[in-house]
Design a protein around this motif. Sequence first.
Motif, PDB file in Angstrom:
ATOM      1  N   SER A  40      -6.739   7.865  -3.302  1.00  0.00           N
ATOM      2  CA  SER A  40      -5.667   8.204  -3.876  1.00  0.00           C
ATOM      3  C   SER A  40      -4.467   7.404  -3.378  1.00  0.00           C
ATOM      4  CB  SER A  40      -4.992   9.706  -3.464  1.00  0.00           C
ATOM      5  OG  SER A  40      -5.015   9.735  -2.172  1.00  0.00           O
ATOM      6  N   GLY A  41      -3.710   7.299  -3.856  1.00  0.00           N
ATOM      7  CA  GLY A  41      -2.374   6.177  -3.828  1.00  0.00           C
ATOM      8  C   GLY A  41      -2.766   4.849  -4.494  1.00  0.00           C
ATOM      9  N   ASP A  42      -2.007   3.942  -4.342  1.00  0.00           N
ATOM     10  CA  ASP A  42      -2.168   2.428  -5.068  1.00  0.00           C
ATOM     11  C   ASP A  42      -1.961   1.356  -3.955  1.00  0.00           C
ATOM     12  OD1 ASP A  42      -2.082   3.672  -7.512  1.00  0.00           O
ATOM     13  OD2 ASP A  42      -0.071   4.058  -7.417  1.00  0.00           O
ATOM     14  N   ALA A  75       0.758  -1.156  -0.140  1.00  0.00           N
ATOM     15  CA  ALA A  75       0.035  -0.053   0.094  1.00  0.00           C
ATOM     16  C   ALA A  75       0.958   1.314  -0.094  1.00  0.00           C
ATOM     17  CB  ALA A  75      -0.842   0.030   1.199  1.00  0.00           C
ATOM     18  N   ASP A  76       0.675   2.094  -0.971  1.00  0.00           N
ATOM     19  CA  ASP A  76       1.550   3.206  -1.148  1.00  0.00           C
ATOM     20  C   ASP A  76       0.639   4.546  -0.983  1.00  0.00           C
ATOM     21  OD1 ASP A  76       3.575   4.966  -1.645  1.00  0.00           O
ATOM     22  OD2 ASP A  76       3.727   4.533  -3.809  1.00  0.00           O
ATOM     23  N   THR A  77       0.874   5.162  -0.002  1.00  0.00           N
ATOM     24  CA  THR A  77       0.247   6.532   0.434  1.00  0.00           C
ATOM     25  C   THR A  77      -1.028   6.660   0.123  1.00  0.00           C
ATOM     26  OG1 THR A  77       0.881   7.555  -1.722  1.00  0.00           O
ATOM     27  CG2 THR A  77       2.560   7.710   0.255  1.00  0.00           C
ATOM     28  N   VAL A  78      -1.900   5.705   0.875  1.00  0.00           N
ATOM     29  CA  VAL A  78      -3.339   5.268   0.456  1.00  0.00           C
ATOM     30  C   VAL A  78      -3.854   6.138   1.194  1.00  0.00           C
ATOM     31  CG1 VAL A  78      -5.323   3.771   0.583  1.00  0.00           C
ATOM     32  CG2 VAL A  78      -3.005   3.069  -0.218  1.00  0.00           C
ATOM     33  N   ARG A  79      -5.100   6.889   0.493  1.00  0.00           N
ATOM     34  CA  ARG A  79      -6.115   7.842   1.239  1.00  0.00           C
ATOM     35  C   ARG A  79      -7.379   7.086   0.808  1.00  0.00           C
ATOM     36  NH1 ARG A  79      -5.047  12.513   3.586  1.00  0.00           N
ATOM     37  NH2 ARG A  79      -2.667  13.140   3.579  1.00  0.00           N
ATOM     38  N   PHE A  80      -8.405   7.049   1.767  1.00  0.00           N
ATOM     39  CA  PHE A  80      -9.772   6.548   1.658  1.00  0.00           C
ATOM     40  C   PHE A  80     -10.746   7.048   2.549  1.00  0.00           C
ATOM     41  CE2 PHE A  80     -13.122   3.562   2.443  1.00  0.00           C
ATOM     42  CZ  PHE A  80     -13.631   3.284   1.270  1.00  0.00           C
ATOM     43  N   GLY A  81     -11.919   7.293   1.954  1.00  0.00           N
ATOM     44  CA  GLY A  81     -12.866   7.706   2.857  1.00  0.00           C
ATOM     45  C   GLY A  81     -14.447   7.452   2.272  1.00  0.00           C
ATOM     46  N   TYR A  82     -15.347   6.875   3.242  1.00  0.00           N
ATOM     47  CA  TYR A  82     -16.763   6.641   2.835  1.00  0.00           C
ATOM     48  C   TYR A  82     -17.484   7.811   2.298  1.00  0.00           C
ATOM     49  CZ  TYR A  82     -15.028   2.344   5.263  1.00  0.00           C
ATOM     50  OH  TYR A  82     -14.722   1.240   5.538  1.00  0.00           O
ATOM     51  N   HIS A  83     -17.136   8.827   2.897  1.00  0.00           N
ATOM     52  CA  HIS A  83     -17.685   9.992   2.234  1.00  0.00           C
ATOM     53  C   HIS A  83     -17.131  11.122   1.536  1.00  0.00           C
ATOM     54  CE1 HIS A  83     -21.265   8.764   4.562  1.00  0.00           C
ATOM     55  NE2 HIS A  83     -20.705   8.441   5.556  1.00  0.00           N
ATOM     56  N   GLU A  84     -17.447  11.775   0.751  1.00  0.00           N
ATOM     57  CA  GLU A  84     -16.644  12.904  -0.153  1.00  0.00           C
ATOM     58  C   GLU A  84     -15.875  13.696   0.947  1.00  0.00           C
ATOM     59  OE1 GLU A  84     -14.863  13.870  -3.414  1.00  0.00           O
ATOM     60  OE2 GLU A  84     -16.489  12.152  -3.307  1.00  0.00           O
ATOM     61  N   SER A  85     -14.460  13.980   0.911  1.00  0.00           N
ATOM     62  CA  SER A  85     -13.825  14.828   1.566  1.00  0.00           C
ATOM     63  C   SER A  85     -13.658  14.537   2.707  1.00  0.00           C
ATOM     64  CB  SER A  85     -14.460  16.313   1.183  1.00  0.00           C
ATOM     65  OG  SER A  85     -15.446  16.522   2.152  1.00  0.00           O
ATOM     66  N   VAL A  86     -13.946  13.379   3.420  1.00  0.00           N
ATOM     67  CA  VAL A  86     -13.507  13.044   4.627  1.00  0.00           C
ATOM     68  C   VAL A  86     -12.946  11.688   4.716  1.00  0.00           C
ATOM     69  CG1 VAL A  86     -14.779  12.447   6.875  1.00  0.00           C
ATOM     70  CG2 VAL A  86     -15.986  14.096   5.445  1.00  0.00           C
ATOM     71  N   THR A 105     -11.037  -1.009   7.632  1.00  0.00           N
ATOM     72  CA  THR A 105     -11.100  -0.186   6.220  1.00  0.00           C
ATOM     73  C   THR A 105      -9.635  -0.568   5.643  1.00  0.00           C
ATOM     74  OG1 THR A 105     -12.346   1.480   7.351  1.00  0.00           O
ATOM     75  CG2 THR A 105     -11.220   2.002   5.327  1.00  0.00           C
ATOM     76  N   LEU A 106      -8.661  -0.767   6.249  1.00  0.00           N
ATOM     77  CA  LEU A 106      -7.622  -0.980   5.807  1.00  0.00           C
ATOM     78  C   LEU A 106      -7.380  -2.347   5.316  1.00  0.00           C
ATOM     79  CD1 LEU A 106      -4.438  -0.245   4.683  1.00  0.00           C
ATOM     80  CD2 LEU A 106      -3.862  -0.571   6.966  1.00  0.00           C
ATOM     81  N   GLY A 107      -8.100  -3.184   6.074  1.00  0.00           N
ATOM     82  CA  GLY A 107      -7.971  -4.566   5.451  1.00  0.00           C
ATOM     83  C   GLY A 107      -8.755  -4.731   4.139  1.00  0.00           C
ATOM     84  N   ARG A 108      -9.950  -4.067   4.153  1.00  0.00           N
ATOM     85  CA  ARG A 108     -10.930  -4.171   3.019  1.00  0.00           C
ATOM     86  C   ARG A 108     -10.223  -3.887   1.745  1.00  0.00           C
ATOM     87  NH1 ARG A 108     -14.229  -5.031   6.776  1.00  0.00           N
ATOM     88  NH2 ARG A 108     -16.361  -5.667   6.478  1.00  0.00           N
ATOM     89  N   LEU A 109      -9.455  -2.461   1.826  1.00  0.00           N
ATOM     90  CA  LEU A 109      -8.759  -2.043   1.124  1.00  0.00           C
ATOM     91  C   LEU A 109      -7.497  -3.033   0.346  1.00  0.00           C
ATOM     92  CD1 LEU A 109      -8.212   1.542   1.974  1.00  0.00           C
ATOM     93  CD2 LEU A 109      -9.317   0.903  -0.041  1.00  0.00           C
ATOM     94  N   LEU A 110      -6.869  -3.802   1.288  1.00  0.00           N
ATOM     95  CA  LEU A 110      -5.983  -4.507   0.883  1.00  0.00           C
ATOM     96  C   LEU A 110      -6.569  -6.004   0.322  1.00  0.00           C
ATOM     97  CD1 LEU A 110      -3.672  -4.543   3.983  1.00  0.00           C
ATOM     98  CD2 LEU A 110      -3.110  -3.621   1.733  1.00  0.00           C
ATOM     99  N   ALA A 111      -7.919  -6.270   0.503  1.00  0.00           N
ATOM    100  CA  ALA A 111      -8.443  -7.491   0.071  1.00  0.00           C
ATOM    101  C   ALA A 111      -9.337  -6.965  -1.350  1.00  0.00           C
ATOM    102  CB  ALA A 111      -9.699  -7.832   1.155  1.00  0.00           C
TER     103      ALA A 111
END
Length: 593
Positions: free
Chosen positions: A410-412, A358-369, A397-403
């Motif tokens: 943003s990020g990969d 995971a490289d500089t990952v940003r994630f949110g369930y709502h826009e701009s949060v 949340t991080l686990g679901r992204l990795l799955a």
Amino acid sequence: MIGVPPPGYDPSGPQSTTTLPVGGSMTVRAYVRELVRRHRRAFTVLVVVNTLAVTASMVGPYLLGGLVEDLAAGQRDLPLGWTVTVFAFALVVQTYFVRQVRIRGAVLGEHMLADLREDFLVRSVQLPPGILERAGTGDLLSRITTDIDRLADAMREAVPQLAIGVVWVGLLLGALTITAPPLALAALIALPVLMVGCRWYFRRAPGAYRAEAAGYAAVAAALAETVDAGRTVESHRLGARRVALSDRRVGEWTAWERYTLWLRTILFPTVNLSNVLILGGVLVLGGVFVLQGWITVGQLTTGALLAQMLFEPVGLILRWYDELQVAQVSLARLVGVREIEPEDGEDHVAPDGRDMRADTVRFGYHESVDVLHGVSLAVPSGTRIALVGPSGAGKSTLGRLLAGIYAPRSGDITLGGAELTRMPAERVRSHVTLVNQEHHVFVGSLRDNLLLARTDADDHELWSALRAVGGEGWARGLSDGLDSEVGSGGQAVTPAQAQQVALARLVLADPHTLVLDEATSLLDPRAARHLERSLAQVLEGRTVIAIAHRLHTAHDADVIAVVEEGRISELGSHEALVREGGPYAALWRSWHG
């Protein structure tokens, strides 16, 4: 006011903002054409049988018209015996073919309904899990229950009956035109009234029915969320607020119900007026035509009877077309899942290796949060890594992204150098599997529940999988072993046993990377510890990302990542982090008292 649409009315589009899309007119028409192509033979047979039934029904008006013509001509020796015989034969033929029309129409409707259910189920289970999670239970539940129920009547009745009505009207107008062309023009007097009324109605009805369906989905969502979170509602004393929300949603829904009912109170009298105009126009103008010598009395009699026969198919068309307005909304909601396209850039890239990053990952369930803020993490192949931290820190949340369930804002996130978001969902699932704390035992045999993971597994492999997760004992204690019926209505399965079934599926699926999100949370600490030790042999050599509040899981991991406020604050082995005396050390001391 009943005749005024509720606030927010937009006749051009859906009335709710649901995650799952509502199919556009092009999607709906394309699917309807597809259904017709699948069942074109049955449609053709239905039209032919209906044509024969309608043709037989027109024998009576022609026979009566002929008798009137003979009487008008002064004949006294009428062929009554022949007329009665032909009429009786036509009545028998009509009865037979009407029965065939009803049977074939119902069978056709059931086949189309079965196709629709299967298509929706197949397409839904192919959707990425993240899309279904964001959609929520209310929207999805209303589609697979209320929308299917509404479509059931339409598929069984409306579609066949509409086809029957169109053929019926066409044949009657054709017969009226052949019998007395001027009378066919007289029957069209009602057309402007019918067109104006229907145009007024159908400009308002589709949007209103869409809003009505969306309103019901909102009611279902509010109720489902309240029931699912019942303990939270009670503990935070949110009962009054949730009741108020449900009341408001129910009020909005019933307002749309009243509005659509008011629309129908305008349409149906318009249809009745058009029927009166059809028969009145034929009788009045037909009488003038007879006086002018343009048609005979027999032609007028036959024409009047044929015009009166138009009432039923015209009413049939409008009644079922109105039903189809409701069905069209439900159909649009069901085929809307077809409009969910793969994420931009998705292709058939394949990973070159099993290292995850995971490289500089940003994630949110709502826009701009954002929930995660620039998280970077390397997970070499075969590593056992534990994500720990306080509740709400972003571990799951991080686990679901990795799955590969969610895509980062943003990020990969890469597997073997390939971005997960650019890989088809099926390919991601073949490499990475998520097991969380929500487990479902489907209605059916225990064997079928296990075969979901791998359909070609034999009994020896099924028992080995259950043995690996500590579930062999209770499974062999079932009355019929693997063939025992479990799930709703079957033999009771405890939450802990359901969790073992889910983990046995994991063993059978045999992925190289696992994300375990508190996968043993429903077991008591001693049983969970025993299960994790049993799984250690199964997980040997695999990449394991474990999310847990029980720190003994972290103790056994190669690397521990401490997640706090959406960031990784510490990273290292158990011994190293304890020596550093940071957040993990504090958690460890708290865990051990």
